[in-house]
Write a protein that holds these residues in place. Structure first.
Motif, mmCIF file in Angstrom:
data_model
loop_
_atom_site.group_PDB
_atom_site.id
_atom_site.type_symbol
_atom_site.label_atom_id
_atom_site.label_comp_id
_atom_site.label_asym_id
_atom_site.label_seq_id
_atom_site.Cartn_x
_atom_site.Cartn_y
_atom_site.Cartn_z
ATOM 1 N N GLN A 450 -0.340 29.372 14.162
ATOM 2 C CA GLN A 450 -0.785 30.655 14.721
ATOM 3 C C GLN A 450 0.174 31.176 15.800
ATOM 4 O O GLN A 450 -0.233 31.560 16.898
ATOM 5 N N LEU A 451 1.442 31.214 15.451
ATOM 6 C CA LEU A 451 2.478 31.648 16.387
ATOM 7 C C LEU A 451 2.863 33.094 16.092
ATOM 8 O O LEU A 451 3.379 33.386 15.009
ATOM 9 N N PRO A 452 2.673 33.996 17.022
ATOM 10 C CA PRO A 452 2.930 35.419 16.757
ATOM 11 C C PRO A 452 4.414 35.797 16.896
ATOM 12 O O PRO A 452 4.767 36.796 17.534
ATOM 13 N N ILE A 453 5.300 35.006 16.290
ATOM 14 C CA ILE A 453 6.722 35.336 16.349
ATOM 15 C C ILE A 453 6.983 36.619 15.566
ATOM 16 O O ILE A 453 6.289 36.935 14.601
ATOM 17 N N LYS A 454 7.977 37.357 15.995
ATOM 18 C CA LYS A 454 8.343 38.610 15.329
ATOM 19 C C LYS A 454 9.756 38.457 14.790
ATOM 20 O O LYS A 454 10.714 38.278 15.558
ATOM 21 N N ILE A 455 9.903 38.526 13.483
ATOM 22 C CA ILE A 455 11.184 38.279 12.832
ATOM 23 C C ILE A 455 11.703 39.575 12.199
ATOM 24 O O ILE A 455 10.996 40.228 11.432
ATOM 25 N N ILE A 456 12.934 39.934 12.547
ATOM 26 C CA ILE A 456 13.619 41.025 11.851
ATOM 27 C C ILE A 456 14.653 40.400 10.929
ATOM 28 O O ILE A 456 15.560 39.695 11.384
ATOM 29 N N VAL A 457 14.514 40.612 9.635
ATOM 30 C CA VAL A 457 15.492 40.146 8.666
ATOM 31 C C VAL A 457 16.376 41.333 8.293
ATOM 32 O O VAL A 457 15.905 42.317 7.727
ATOM 33 N N PHE A 458 17.664 41.240 8.634
ATOM 34 C CA PHE A 458 18.618 42.283 8.258
ATOM 35 C C PHE A 458 18.965 42.079 6.790
ATOM 36 O O PHE A 458 19.806 41.252 6.437
ATOM 37 N N ASN A 459 18.295 42.855 5.965
ATOM 38 C CA ASN A 459 18.363 42.684 4.520
ATOM 39 C C ASN A 459 19.431 43.618 3.940
ATOM 40 O O ASN A 459 19.166 44.774 3.645
ATOM 41 N N ASN A 460 20.658 43.093 3.817
ATOM 42 C CA ASN A 460 21.716 43.880 3.168
ATOM 43 C C ASN A 460 22.192 43.226 1.877
ATOM 44 O O ASN A 460 23.215 43.619 1.314
#
Length: 579
Positions: A450-460
């Motif tokens: 239950q960890l509210p990490i926020k991940i941005i995946v640079f999808n190129n």
């Protein structure tokens, strides 16, 4: 009490809260002991490599040491890469590995590996337990070395000894932790002050070794009218809004940061083993101050080396150096840095709605909206470029990554380790799609805990930094080798029990970041971005220009010969540049 329980009690007394690992055979007695208490939590991961990265994050952030664990040979081998990262970042980590029963050592037994030999390069000390009597002594020694040398140490616990009755219980005591100051001699300080007082244009190159001396370095900069250039690891020490900071140098640096280092009369290297010799002056007088004497003169010739911690040494020099009146050098570089920041703000404006999207719009959006004490786990590759150039790590923000080891796949597990250590702080991961594919199996670990990490995946859909490396070497990109075949990362997040959103239009970027910020679940922003964004160093030498030039000629030639991907790449690069 058996040896496993004794080890656990020692870790409890030293303030350890989590052990990251994968359970199995030789490790089972330790896992059993963990289940009988509630002070240390076992964080089961899906791959031991992610366990060591998570432990690295805790060692880097919490003022203590991180702990990871694995069973015998194969599991222990999986820990190596994350531990090398901890070694290179100088983060204290204890790795606990199992071992086959002693009676079978040296017989080529099932899963046997010579872990001592394998771990020799990554560990400063290995506590190889061969009897219950020696266990507490070598365990305490491993912890003492790890915390005082900021290094990796290993504890080897054979399966049979792990369950034996603990001995030497009365020997166990709190680990000594040094808080001593290290100061150069008066003669050396006087010599440094003389060099500084005689110089007109002083530049400061500040590294992560300045973390405990931020205010002192800024005061020193004010006194000397010296611009502060920082390394990547020190981006959260000397942020973009700090007085006299003129940015970053190196391959992903900016012009003012580069010029401050290369055009000064005297360079002060403070707490850094900056590796990029092409971005250090060859003939400029240089004073290097470091708590590790082996670093002094390691990258460039120095006029004077001072062995000391940065805080104590700078405080002493403040009383010996004369205030400089001429601030033209500093003023000009600050103005140049301000212009660069304005230009970057324009590049990262959401009104630039080219599709696929500009990646730095996401980085700037996160920088603007994240909390003042957010932690950012930044993966290796182009994610580090967008973060270092378009984000401001001000206030109590922290960054962690693989800045010296340069390994992919650090972002997600480091974010997990950070969020467990600091449950009330925002934790953001900025990760390329190639790196995320290497580690995504443990997104479910974030969900489970239950960890509210926020991940941005640079999808190129591409290994973007590798493409830059190929072009710099004068090669036309091999898109078959660079291609990353992605699925919908937002849907994957939901499948795991988290949340996410796929962003393909500029108008949706800010709303997606706001949604991630508010989420109480692990959250993925699948950021569909262009793979044609150019990133150039602050100074392009002949070899770099030659390499890129040859690469472009090859790309154009192959495009005219019918290679569609080469033509599409050229068009996207032109569009990205002029949009």
């Amino acid at each position: 009490m058996n040896v496993s329980e004794q080890l656990l009690k020692i870790l409890q007394a030293e303030g350890v809260k989590h052990i990251f690992g994968v359970a199995g055979d030789a490790l089972n007695p330790l896992v059993d002991a963990i289940g009988k208490q509630d002070m240390i939590e076992w964080i089961g991961v899906n791959h031991e490599g992610n366990a060591s990265y998570a432990a690295f994050a805790q060692g880097e952030l919490n003022g203590n040491f991180g702990v990871c664990a694995s069973t015998v040979g194969p599991g222990a081998l999986h820990l190596i890469n994350g531990l090398y990262n901890a070694k290179k970042e100088r983060s204290p980590v204890i790795a606990i590995t199992g071992q086959i029963p002693i009676e079978h050592l040296g017989t080529n037994y099932h899963q046997e590996a010579d872990l001592k030999k394998i771990y020799d390069d990554v560990c400063e000390y290995q506590a190889i337990i061969r009897s219950p009597e020696e266990a507490p002594r070598v365990i305490l020694r491993a912890i003492r070395i790890a915390v005082n040398h900021n290094c990796v140490c290993r504890i080897e616990l054979p399966a049979d000894i792990a369950q034996m009755k603990a001995e030497n219980i009365n020997y166990v005591h709190k680990v000594f932790r040094s808080n001593s100051a290290i100061l150069p001699s008066d003669q050396e300080l006087q010599a440094a002050a003389k060099l500084i007082n005689e110089s007109k244009k002083v530049g400061i190159l500040a590294g992560a070794g300045c973390r405990a001396a931020r205010e002192e370095v800024i005061r020193f900069s004010d006194l000397l009218k010296a611009p502060i250039t920082h390394t990547l690891r020190a981006s959260d020490v000397f942020d973009h809004s700090t007085n006299n900071v003129v940015g970053l140098t190196g391959l992903i640096g900016n012009p003012s940061g580069y010029e401050a280092v290369m055009n000064c009369d005297l360079l002060l290297m403070l707490g850094t083993d900056f590796p990029y010799t092409d971005f250090l002056p060859e003939k400029t007088k240089t004073i290097q101050i470091d708590v590790r004497p082996e670093n002094i003169g390691n990258r460039t010739s120095v006029t004077l080396g001072l062995h000391g911690d940065i805080k104590s040494t700078i405080v002493s020099l403040l009383g010996l150096c004369i205030e400089k009146k001429d601030n033209d050098f500093l003023k000009r570089l600050i103005e140049k840095f301000d212009d660069w920041k304005i230009s970057n703000d324009q590049k990262a404006d959401p009104s630039r709605d080219m599709e696929p999207l500009h990646p730095h719009i996401f980085a700037k959006g996160v920088s603007d909206m994240a909390s003042d004490d957010a932690i950012f786990a930044i993966d290796t590759g182009t994610a580090a470029i967008w973060a270092s150039n378009f984000m401001n790590f001000h206030s109590d923000r922290r960054i962690i990554g693989s800045f010296n080891h340069g390994s992919m796949a650090v972002g997600l597990p480091a974010a997990i380790g950070a969020q467990l250590q600091f449950p009330n702080r925002e934790v953001w991961g900025l990760i390329g799609d190639g790196a995320f594919n290497m580690s995504l199996q443990d997104f479910s670990t974030a969900v489970k805990n239950q960890l509210p990490i926020k991940i941005i995946v640079f999808n190129n859909s591409q290994l973007g930094f590798v493409k830059i490396e190929m072009e710099e070497a004068g090669l036309a990109p091999n898109f078959d080798a660079l291609r990353v075949n992605n699925f919908n990362f937002a849907e994957y997040a939901k499948l795991c029990g988290g949340d996410g959103v796929k962003v393909e239009h500029a108008k949706d970027i800010i709303a997606a970041i706001q949604k991630a910020k508010k989420s109480t679940k692990p959250f993925i922003i699948d950021a569909v971005v262009t793979n044609a964004e150019l990133s150039l160093p602050p100074k392009i030498g002949f070899e770099e220009a030659k390499g890129f030039g040859i690469s472009k000629v090859k790309e154009i030639f192959r495009a005219f010969n019918g290679e569609k991907e080469q033509w599409e790449n050229i068009k996207q690069e032109i569009e990205a540049y002029f949009d």
